[in-house]
Design a protein around this motif. Structure first.
Motif, PDB file in Angstrom:
ATOM      1  N   VAL A  51       0.850  -1.186   0.000  1.00 50.79           N
ATOM      2  CA  VAL A  51       0.000   0.000   0.000  1.00 50.79           C
ATOM      3  C   VAL A  51       0.885   1.235   0.000  1.00 50.79           C
ATOM      4  O   VAL A  51       1.764   1.381   0.850  1.00 50.79           O
ATOM      5  N   ARG A  52       0.667   2.098  -0.977  1.00 48.16           N
ATOM      6  CA  ARG A  52       1.378   3.379  -1.052  1.00 48.16           C
ATOM      7  C   ARG A  52       0.344   4.487  -1.258  1.00 48.16           C
ATOM      8  O   ARG A  52      -0.448   4.430  -2.187  1.00 48.16           O
ATOM      9  N   ARG A  53       0.381   5.473  -0.377  1.00 53.63           N
ATOM     10  CA  ARG A  53      -0.556   6.611  -0.458  1.00 53.63           C
ATOM     11  C   ARG A  53      -2.005   6.125  -0.573  1.00 53.63           C
ATOM     12  O   ARG A  53      -2.768   6.579  -1.424  1.00 53.63           O
ATOM     13  N   GLN A  54      -2.355   5.168   0.263  1.00 54.62           N
ATOM     14  CA  GLN A  54      -3.711   4.621   0.371  1.00 54.62           C
ATOM     15  C   GLN A  54      -4.148   3.831  -0.860  1.00 54.62           C
ATOM     16  O   GLN A  54      -5.314   3.444  -0.962  1.00 54.62           O
ATOM     17  N   ALA A  55      -3.229   3.599  -1.793  1.00 53.04           N
ATOM     18  CA  ALA A  55      -3.547   2.759  -2.956  1.00 53.04           C
ATOM     19  C   ALA A  55      -2.911   1.398  -2.756  1.00 53.04           C
ATOM     20  O   ALA A  55      -1.692   1.293  -2.597  1.00 53.04           O
ATOM     21  N   GLY A  56      -3.737   0.338  -2.734  1.00 52.99           N
ATOM     22  CA  GLY A  56      -3.217  -0.999  -2.477  1.00 52.99           C
ATOM     23  C   GLY A  56      -3.208  -1.854  -3.726  1.00 52.99           C
ATOM     24  O   GLY A  56      -4.002  -1.659  -4.642  1.00 52.99           O
ATOM     25  N   TRP A  57      -2.276  -2.785  -3.773  1.00 53.97           N
ATOM     26  CA  TRP A  57      -2.252  -3.773  -4.847  1.00 53.97           C
ATOM     27  C   TRP A  57      -1.649  -5.069  -4.319  1.00 53.97           C
ATOM     28  O   TRP A  57      -0.859  -5.062  -3.378  1.00 53.97           O
ATOM     29  N   GLU A  71      -8.596  -7.734  -3.886  1.00 53.70           N
ATOM     30  CA  GLU A  71      -9.084  -6.683  -4.781  1.00 53.70           C
ATOM     31  C   GLU A  71     -10.472  -6.189  -4.368  1.00 53.70           C
ATOM     32  O   GLU A  71     -10.791  -5.007  -4.569  1.00 53.70           O
ATOM     33  N   TYR A  74      -9.781  -3.467  -2.006  1.00 57.12           N
ATOM     34  CA  TYR A  74      -9.351  -2.219  -2.641  1.00 57.12           C
ATOM     35  C   TYR A  74     -10.562  -1.466  -3.199  1.00 57.12           C
ATOM     36  O   TYR A  74     -10.634  -0.237  -3.121  1.00 57.12           O
ATOM     37  N   GLU A  75     -11.491  -2.202  -3.789  1.00 63.09           N
ATOM     38  CA  GLU A  75     -12.689  -1.581  -4.362  1.00 63.09           C
ATOM     39  C   GLU A  75     -13.515  -0.883  -3.286  1.00 63.09           C
ATOM     40  O   GLU A  75     -14.080   0.199  -3.515  1.00 63.09           O
ATOM     41  N   HIS A  77     -12.293   0.033  -0.323  1.00 65.91           N
ATOM     42  CA  HIS A  77     -11.400   0.872   0.486  1.00 65.91           C
ATOM     43  C   HIS A  77     -11.424   0.485   1.969  1.00 65.91           C
ATOM     44  O   HIS A  77     -11.184   1.314   2.845  1.00 65.91           O
TER      45      HIS A  77
END
Length: 237
Positions: A51-57, A71, A74-75, A77
């Protein structure tokens, strides 16, 4: 309960034998996921998220089900692996049928045949955080012994992952510095050629390179390389 195929101590030893100069960061992440899958009792599938800057993968996974459940979080949040990555804590979902914190996600996991999960935060250097996610077939797949095993592995994996991340950043920086030095060298060569031809100052030579760069929509380095190559051809004629 599914039994591990690798003793937890052996998994830690195998992870410790990994040489950072022989493995990429992506391969290290996959190695961590695979070793966790083989050493934590009760495991069906494993993933490692970043997770970087609240964006996860999902950076590594042992099966598509783990990636799909990540996923979904992530969708929305929200979810156990995102919370674990942010806090660094261990978050257990012992029974998807009784889960109230993330009911929509738990219902999707239960429909896919996952009965329970563990998410353990893996702190990394800098702005990136991570979590190890372990999914089990049945409810209460992870007893206290399994959870302790997963946390012990995660603590060791966090160190290995942080070191791999630092090594990867250092290698990238070194490559960028080498490229910058190569760029500077060819630009200096081109400036020398212009100074010799036009009897001008270094500043005037660089200004001419910059003007050609702008006029031709090419990088200064590319203009310099072309000029040096042209000069080399002239000397061979």
């Amino acid at each position: 309960m599914m039994q591990p195929t690798v003793d937890p101590a052996a998994a830690l030893a195998e992870l410790g034998r990994v040489r950072l100069d022989e493995i990429s960061l992506d391969d290290m992440l996959l190695r961590i996921a695979e070793l966790a899958s083989r050493s934590v009792p009760g495991t069906r599938e494993v993933s490692v998220i970043l997770v970087r800057r609240q964006a996860g993968w999902t950076a590594a996974f042992t099966g598509n089900l783990a990636r799909e459940l990540d996923e979904r979080q992530y969708e929305q949040h929200r979810g156990p692996c995102l919370d674990a990555s942010a806090s660094g804590d261990t978050i257990s979902v012992p029974d998807m049928a009784a889960e109230q914190r993330w009911p929509a996600w738990a219902a999707r996991a239960r429909a896919a045949g996952v009965g329970s999960s563990l998410s353990i935060g893996l702190p990394i250097q800098g702005s990136v955080v991570s979590a190890l996610n372990v999914y089990g077939d049945s409810a209460h797949a992870f007893n206290p012994s399994s959870i302790a095993s997963a946390e012990g592995f995660a603590a060791y994996a966090a160190v290995a992952l942080a070191n791999a991340h630092l090594y990867d950043n250092a290698a990238t920086l070194a490559e960028q510095m080498q490229e910058a030095m190569r760029n500077r060298a060819v630009i200096e060569q081109a400036k020398g050629i212009i100074m010799g031809d036009r009897r001008c100052s270094p500043e005037e030579a660089f200004a001419l390179l910059s003007k050609i760069s702008q006029d031709t929509n090419r990088k200064v380095r590319e203009v310099a390389e072309a000029l040096v190559a042209q000069a080399v051809r002239r000397t061979r004629v």
